[in-house]
Design a protein around this motif. Structure first.
Motif, PDB file in Angstrom:
ATOM      1  N   GLN A 124      -8.697 -27.889 -23.116  1.00  0.00           N
ATOM      2  CA  GLN A 124      -8.433 -29.300 -23.404  1.00  0.00           C
ATOM      3  C   GLN A 124      -9.709 -30.034 -23.684  1.00  0.00           C
ATOM      4  O   GLN A 124     -10.737 -29.657 -23.209  1.00  0.00           O
ATOM      5  CB  GLN A 124      -7.782 -29.976 -22.214  1.00  0.00           C
ATOM      6  N   THR A 145      -6.638 -31.198 -25.948  1.00  0.00           N
ATOM      7  CA  THR A 145      -6.383 -29.835 -25.499  1.00  0.00           C
ATOM      8  C   THR A 145      -6.918 -28.896 -26.566  1.00  0.00           C
ATOM      9  O   THR A 145      -6.275 -28.676 -27.579  1.00  0.00           O
ATOM     10  CB  THR A 145      -4.878 -29.610 -25.286  1.00  0.00           C
ATOM     11  N   TRP A 178       0.678 -33.694 -12.257  1.00  0.00           N
ATOM     12  CA  TRP A 178       0.837 -34.136 -13.644  1.00  0.00           C
ATOM     13  C   TRP A 178       2.177 -33.674 -14.239  1.00  0.00           C
ATOM     14  O   TRP A 178       2.763 -32.691 -13.835  1.00  0.00           O
ATOM     15  CB  TRP A 178      -0.328 -33.629 -14.487  1.00  0.00           C
ATOM     16  N   THR A 221       2.070 -27.414 -22.152  1.00  0.00           N
ATOM     17  CA  THR A 221       1.713 -27.866 -20.816  1.00  0.00           C
ATOM     18  C   THR A 221       1.515 -26.731 -19.823  1.00  0.00           C
ATOM     19  O   THR A 221       1.180 -26.966 -18.682  1.00  0.00           O
ATOM     20  CB  THR A 221       2.800 -28.807 -20.277  1.00  0.00           C
ATOM     21  N   GLU A 274      -4.302 -35.036 -21.492  1.00  0.00           N
ATOM     22  CA  GLU A 274      -3.938 -34.008 -22.462  1.00  0.00           C
ATOM     23  C   GLU A 274      -3.419 -34.684 -23.730  1.00  0.00           C
ATOM     24  O   GLU A 274      -2.533 -35.532 -23.655  1.00  0.00           O
ATOM     25  CB  GLU A 274      -2.824 -33.096 -21.934  1.00  0.00           C
ATOM     26  N   TRP A 275      -3.959 -34.279 -24.874  1.00  0.00           N
ATOM     27  CA  TRP A 275      -3.366 -34.661 -26.146  1.00  0.00           C
ATOM     28  C   TRP A 275      -3.783 -33.625 -27.184  1.00  0.00           C
ATOM     29  O   TRP A 275      -4.775 -32.925 -27.008  1.00  0.00           O
ATOM     30  CB  TRP A 275      -3.752 -36.073 -26.575  1.00  0.00           C
ATOM     31  N   ASP A 309       0.158 -37.528 -20.927  1.00  0.00           N
ATOM     32  CA  ASP A 309      -0.047 -36.343 -21.744  1.00  0.00           C
ATOM     33  C   ASP A 309       0.832 -36.467 -22.978  1.00  0.00           C
ATOM     34  O   ASP A 309       2.053 -36.678 -22.853  1.00  0.00           O
ATOM     35  CB  ASP A 309       0.325 -35.083 -20.958  1.00  0.00           C
ATOM     36  N   SER A 363       4.293 -36.869 -18.802  1.00  0.00           N
ATOM     37  CA  SER A 363       4.307 -36.542 -20.217  1.00  0.00           C
ATOM     38  C   SER A 363       4.985 -37.688 -20.970  1.00  0.00           C
ATOM     39  O   SER A 363       5.806 -38.422 -20.420  1.00  0.00           O
ATOM     40  CB  SER A 363       5.043 -35.224 -20.461  1.00  0.00           C
TER      41      SER A 363
END
Length: 381
Positions: free
Chosen positions: A9, A301, A164, A354, A270-271, A232, A208
């Motif tokens: 990530q 990520t 998460w 994920t 996270e993207w 995320d 998310s």
């Protein structure tokens, strides 16, 4: 069965290229744009490149690829297989501590599972019982040990991304089986870790994007126990325009509005890309979103199919990303390319953005990962 790629990530405002990745450096254009200076606070950027010491070493390479941009955020995940790993083994944390403490303005972001066997697809009934046990204090000692180790290693200001993507179904630490128990358990973990002398932790509540299995506000444990509202977000579903990500129920705009209502900073742990291939428009729109809303930090990520530096499948997205972050904030000239090195074979991409594999090298068939014992990381018994 193919050899899967490790899932990294990236938090990147200045970045580098993975050691031994000649292809990444060869993508470097003759000139790269340098963004105009800004007096506004610069969101902290970094990358999840790998979870162990190799992720620390790779930061340098990504920074070179970005023309000397300083990646100030290091991001990793504690394995969720055993409580002994969730406690944060010193050998696992030590390389990150050395990196974090080498510069005063760096940030360490650590995803922390709320339950062991976190990726074993436990039933809702079993998860419900474990959440109640956690809320009653059964697992307090594990989080006290983790907090004490972080403080002892001078990682006292760690950003803890606890539990998460709790609004989904991927992890055992999911919220839907019993939201009230989940919230009490989160509160208990936060109280336990904050009770350790010397800590300055920040706790990041990161669902998310979208509704998923449960609307994520139903899992929110309260302002007293949360410092940051994260999200995320990946480029999915297939064909969805970026505006859908913004305006869908419990999407990007809902996150920004919720954080403002609760007086919290935002983040994007996270993207990345996922369902629409090489999509430079998505990358550019996400970067515009960061510029407009100024998260505390953001991390892409950076592995296939999601990433831009360690994944050669997304060259146009890589150029969009690199063009936006090249030479920031110093704006210096790109260094001479490193000598060409053999690029490691790219493992087959995972179909789940994920899932963070517990083992770097394994053979995967469908959703089964069979570990190769002689390649186990040294922090696993």
């Amino acid at each position: 069965m193919g050899l899967p790629e490790f899932e990294p990530q990236a938090f990147i405002r200045g970045a580098a290229q993975p050691a031994g990745s000649a292809e990444s450096e060869n993508r470097e254009p003759a000139t790269a744009p340098s963004p105009p200076p800004s007096t506004d606070p610069v969101p902290m950027v970094g990358a999840f490149l790998r979870s162990d010491e190799r992720g620390v070493r790779a930061i340098d390479g990504m920074q070179r690829w970005l023309g000397g941009t300083d990646l100030r955020v290091g991001h990793t995940y504690l394995p969720g297989d055993l409580w002994s790993n969730i406690e944060g083994r010193p050998r696992f944390l030590a390389p990150w501590a050395r990196w974090r403490n080498a510069e005063r303005d760096r940030m360490f972001v650590l995803n922390v599972p709320m339950l062991e066997r976190n990726e074993e697809r436990l039933s809702d009934g079993e998860v419900r019982g474990l959440l109640r046990a956690g809320a009653s204090g059964r697992f307090d000692s594990h989080y006290r040990t983790l907090a004490e180790r972080l403080v002892r290693m001078d990682l006292r200001d760690t950003v803890v991304v606890l539990g998460w993507e709790m609004n989904g179904t991927t992890y055992s630490h999911r919220c839907r089986p019993e939201p009230q128990a989940w919230k009490r358990y989160w509160q208990r973990i936060v109280r336990t870790m904050r009770s350790v002398e010397g800590q300055k932790f920040k706790f990041d509540f990161t669902p998310s994007r979208g509704r998923d299995a449960i609307p994520w506000p139903e899992c929110y444990p309260g302002d007293e126990f949360v410092d940051i509202i994260g999200m995320d977000t990946y480029d999915q579903p297939e064909g969805a325009p970026f505006e859908t990500h913004v305006h869908e129920a419990f999407g990007l705009q809902a996150q920004v509005d919720f954080a403002a209502e609760h007086g919290k900073e935002i983040s994007y742990p996270e993207w990345g890309l996922f369902r629409n291939g090489d999509n430079p428009e998505y990358v550019s729109r996400m970067i515009d979103w960061f510029e407009r809303h100024r998260p505390l930090y953001q991390t892409i990520t950076d592995y296939c199919p999601h990433g831009v530096w360690q994944c050669s499948h997304n060259p146009d997205s890589a150029e969009a990303y690199r063009g936006a972050f090249f030479g920031r904030p110093g704006g210096g000239q790109a260094p001479a390319p490193a000598p060409e090195q053999e690029r490691p074979a790219e493992p087959a991409p995972s179909d789940r953005p994920t899932r963070k594999p517990l083992f770097d090298k394994c053979f995967r068939g469908n959703d089964i990962c069979i570990r190769i014992d002689n390649n186990l990381p040294d922090w696993i018994d």
